[in-house]
Design a protein around this motif. Structure first.
Motif, short mmCIF file in Angstrom:
data_model
loop_
_atom_site.label_atom_id
_atom_site.label_comp_id
_atom_site.label_asym_id
_atom_site.label_seq_id
_atom_site.Cartn_x
_atom_site.Cartn_y
_atom_site.Cartn_z
N ILE A 66 -45.26 64.04 -45.44
CA ILE A 66 -45.18 64.22 -44.00
C ILE A 66 -43.99 65.13 -43.69
O ILE A 66 -42.90 64.95 -44.26
CB ILE A 66 -44.96 62.85 -43.29
N PHE A 104 -49.02 67.51 -45.74
CA PHE A 104 -49.31 68.39 -46.88
C PHE A 104 -49.33 67.50 -48.11
O PHE A 104 -49.21 66.28 -48.02
CB PHE A 104 -48.26 69.52 -46.99
N GLU A 114 -34.42 67.33 -50.15
CA GLU A 114 -34.93 66.55 -49.01
C GLU A 114 -35.07 65.10 -49.47
O GLU A 114 -36.05 64.75 -50.13
CB GLU A 114 -36.32 67.04 -48.55
N GLU A 122 -36.18 61.36 -49.12
CA GLU A 122 -37.25 60.74 -48.34
C GLU A 122 -37.52 59.32 -48.83
O GLU A 122 -37.44 59.03 -50.01
CB GLU A 122 -38.54 61.57 -48.45
N ASP A 155 -38.13 65.35 -52.05
CA ASP A 155 -39.15 66.37 -51.82
C ASP A 155 -38.48 67.73 -52.05
O ASP A 155 -38.15 68.45 -51.11
CB ASP A 155 -39.70 66.23 -50.40
N LYS A 209 -43.49 73.14 -53.02
CA LYS A 209 -42.87 71.83 -53.21
C LYS A 209 -43.42 71.10 -54.44
O LYS A 209 -43.19 69.90 -54.58
CB LYS A 209 -43.11 70.98 -51.95
#
Ligand code: ZN
Length: 303
Positions: A94, A116, A140, A142, A171, A190
């Motif tokens: 997300i 995605f 990132e 998460e 991520d 990613k």
């Protein structure tokens, strides 16, 4: 309950395993041996009947390291930990799920999650080195949700009942590839090898005082670059499960990366990206910490 992937084997562990700043050795209990083969050794196979595994494990709690004459205790150290969910049927990610990362004018909760995938080949263990595959490799932190029960059209009140547990995730993204071309290539930029470290263990929601409000902190070489609480998510875990399961079917063993708060390197001025040798630490309160060292990789040419 805390479940780990120790050298590819499903293992029950205690809260010391993967706690931030701690790298073992610890001990755990090998599920296949402790169950006399009722449950297999493959961490992904745990999701074939997650409720049965949890019920059996809760009965086991009172027992010692010997289970019906079998030695179930095993040594665990950081280098042996793999991704707790190594081959999820679906990996959902997300974007833009914290007000702090969305422009002020658009800070209200989105009507639909921005979605995605990270291809499953990018998943890595909690202490795996990450090849710096480009000039714009970014962090990132998460919260990662693991689905425990088949979920279609699930309401918010029942959402947590469909969640097996929670993990810390990164991520990691190569922004030049993510932003290349006519429209963004989120999934491609990613999903490089080791761009999805997860773990250090899967923690069941009942282990956490409030699974909707967990503290996240991400550091690069010891410097705090992201700090937030999961209660700041625009779409909470129950809302995500409701919205996603209204449209698609969530399968046992699926994982959901729930978005990152403010502070990725590409949003800084000047921008900052991960360099070989840098240490990326990602912690979520009550779950544990990942530590991933960036390593040099032969430069690639992106065309
Ligand atoms: Zn993300």
């Amino acid at each position: 309950m805390r479940v780990a992937n120790v050298g590819g084997r499903l293992t029950l562990v205690g809260p010391e395993v993967g706690s931030p700043g701690s790298f073992g050795p610890w001990s755990g209990r090998d599920v296949e041996r402790a169950s006399g083969g009722r449950f297999g050794s493959d961490p992904q196979a745990a999701f074939a009947d997650w409720p049965a595994l949890m019920h059996w494990a809760s009965q086991l709690e009172a027992h010692a390291d010997m289970v019906d004459g079998r030695v179930a205790s095993v040594a665990v150290d950081a280098s042996a930990l793999g991704p707790p969910v190594p081959r999820p049927p679906q990996v959902i990610a997300i974007g833009a799920n914290y007000g702090s990362t969305v422009r002020a004018a658009a800070a209200a909760a989105p009507s639909m999650p921005r979605l995605f995938t990270k291809f499953a080949s990018c998943l890595a263990g909690p202490f795996t080195d990450v090849p710096v595959a480009g000039d714009q490799v970014d962090w990132e932190i998460e919260l990662v949700v693991v689905i425990g029960r088949h979920a279609h059209d699930v309401g918010e009140a029942e959402a947590w009942d469909h969640v097996a547990g929670l993990m810390v995730g990164q991520d990691i993204s190569e922004r030049a590839v993510q932003m290349a071309g006519e429209s963004p290539q989120y999934s491609l930029g990613k999903s490089f090898p080791c761009f999805g470290p997860t773990g250090p263990v899967l923690v069941t929601p009942d282990e956490l005082p409030d699974p909707d409000d967990l503290a996240l902190v991400c550091r690069v070489d010891g410097e705090v670059v992201q700090q937030a609480r999961t209660s700041e998510m625009l779409l909470s875990v129950p809302v995500l499960v409701r919205q996603l399961s209204a449209l698609i079917t969530l399968l046992p063993g699926d994982i959901i990366f729930t978005g990152t708060p403010a502070g990725p390197g590409f949003t800084l001025d000047p921008q900052r990206y991960l360099q070989p040798g840098e240490v990326l630490d990602s912690e979520i309160g009550g779950i544990g910490g990942l530590r991933n060292v960036m390593v040099r990789q032969r430069p690639r040419v992106f065309r």
